[in-house]
Design an enzyme around this catalytic site. Structure first.
Site, PDB file in Angstrom:
ATOM      1  N   GLY A  22      34.422 -18.091  -0.637  1.00 32.83           N
ATOM      2  CA  GLY A  22      35.219 -17.265  -0.447  1.00 32.83           C
ATOM      3  C   GLY A  22      35.092 -16.706  -2.017  1.00 32.83           C
ATOM      4  CB  VAL A  65      42.793 -26.700 -12.055  1.00 32.34           C
ATOM      5  CG1 VAL A  65      41.282 -25.880 -11.321  1.00 32.34           C
ATOM      6  CG2 VAL A  65      43.294 -26.843 -10.196  1.00 32.34           C
ATOM      7  CE1 TYR A 156      47.762 -19.021  -1.312  1.00 33.32           C
ATOM      8  CE2 TYR A 156      48.711 -16.584  -0.146  1.00 33.32           C
ATOM      9  CZ  TYR A 156      48.184 -17.363  -1.102  1.00 33.32           C
ATOM     10  OH  TYR A 156      46.442 -16.425  -1.525  1.00 33.32           O
ATOM     11  CE  LYS A 160      46.788 -17.499  -4.518  1.00 29.77           C
ATOM     12  NZ  LYS A 160      46.297 -17.783  -6.039  1.00 29.77           N
ATOM     13  CB  THR A 191      38.466 -15.824   2.592  1.00 31.00           C
ATOM     14  OG1 THR A 191      39.914 -16.629   2.811  1.00 31.00           O
ATOM     15  CG2 THR A 191      38.196 -14.808   1.943  1.00 31.00           C
TER      16      THR A 191
END
Length: 249
Positions: A22, A65, A156, A160, A191
Site C-alpha cells: 500500500g 507495532v 478509524y 487518525k 490500495t
C-alpha cells in the site's frame, strides 16, 4: 545547497512501519529512490512478497507495532535511523452504533499507540544526535467527518484525528532536540484497504473532490519525500493533506 540537492537522502536510513504494501510501500520506494537505506516492518514475512521485488536491498523486519518489545527488537536490528515513517494502520467499517468495542480498541491501538511507541523509540536515538524526521500517515478522515454513504468507519477517523494531535504535540516537545514531526493526510487512493470501499463509493468521492478524481500511485511518495528530506528542515508540527482539494470544501 541547491534546491534539488535538498531532496537527496544519500547517507540516511529510514524505517517504514507498514511498509510491505500500500501507501507505506509506495513511500518506502520513494525514499529508496532518493538514496536512503530502507528498512520495512510488517507483521508477517509473507507480506513482503511485493516489496522484495520493488526494493530487494531493503532490510525486512517482522514485528508488531502493538508490542513495544517487538518494536525495540526491530529498531535494534536497524541501528540508528534518521527517518521514521509510521504507516502501519488498520480500519474497520461498520455502523458506529454497532461496531464491537474490541474492534474500536484494535484500530486505536495499532493506528495511534503503535505510532506513539515507534516514535518514542526512534526519538531517543534521534535526540542524542540532534536530528531526525518522523512522518505519520494520517488521513483526511482525521480532519473532517465522513457521511456514512462515503465511509462508515468512526474508529478509524478517531484514530487518525488522534494521530494528528499526537503529531503536533510531539513536534512541540521534541523540536528542541532537532526532531521534526509531521503528518500526511491522504485522501482516497487505490490500495488494498480502500478497494472494497471505492468499489461502492468512488463516484461519490469524485463528486466531493475538487480535482474530480481519486489519488494516483506515486502522488503521495513525493509529498512524503519532502517531509523526510532536508528540504523541510524548517517544517514541523504540520499536516499536509494530499486529497485533491477535498478538505478545502
Amino acid at each position: 545547497m541547491k534546491v534539488l540537492e535538498q531532496f537527496s537522502l544519500n547517507g540516511k536510513t529510514a524505517l517504514v512501519t507498514g511498509g510491505s504494501r500500500g501507501l507505506g510501500l509506495e513511500i518506502a520506494c520513494g525514499l529508496r529512490e532518493a538514496g536512503a537505506k530502507v528498512a520495512l516492518l510488517a507483521r508477517r514475512e509473507s507480506f513482503f512478497e511485493e516489496a522484495l521485488k520493488l526494493i530487494p536491498d531493503a532490510l525486512f523486519l517482522v514485528g508488531n507495532v502493538q508490542d513495544e518489545g517487538s518494536l525495540e527488537a526491530a529498531f535494534a536490528r536497524t541501528g540508528p535511523i534518521d527517518i521514521l515513517v509510521n504507516a502501519a494502520g488498520v480500519t474497520w467499517g461498520q455502523d458506529a452504533l454497532e461496531v464491537p468495542v474490541e474492534k474500536i480498541r484494535e484500530v486505536l491501538d495499532i493506528n495511534v499507540t503503535g505510532a506513539f511507541l515507534a516514535s518514542r523509540i526512534a526519538a531517543r536515538n534521534m535526540k542524542t544526535r540532534g536530528y531526525g524526521k518522523i512522518l505519520n500517515i494520517a488521513s483526511v478522515a482525521g480532519l473532517a467527518g465522513s457521511p456514512s454513504e462515503v465511509m462508515d468507519a468512526a474508529a478509524y477517523s478517531a484514530s487518525k484525528g488522534a494521530l494528528i494531535a499526537l503529531t503536533r504535540d510531539l513536534a512541540v516537545k521534541w523540536g528542541p532536540y532537532g526532531i521534526r514531526v509531521n503528518a500526511l493526510a491522504p485522501g482516497f487512493f487505490p490500495t488494498r484497504m480502500t478497494e472494497k470501499l471505492l468499489a461502492r463509493t468512488e463516484q461519490l468521492v469524485r463528486e466531493r473532490t475538487p480535482l474530480g478524481r481519486i489519488g494516483k500511485t506515486g502522488e503521495l511518495a513525493a509529498a512524503a519525500l519532502y517531509l523526510c528530506s532536508p528540504a523541510s528542515d524548517y517544517v514541523t508540527g504540520q499536516v499536509l493533506a494530499v486529497d485533491g482539494g477535498m478538505t478545502a470544501l
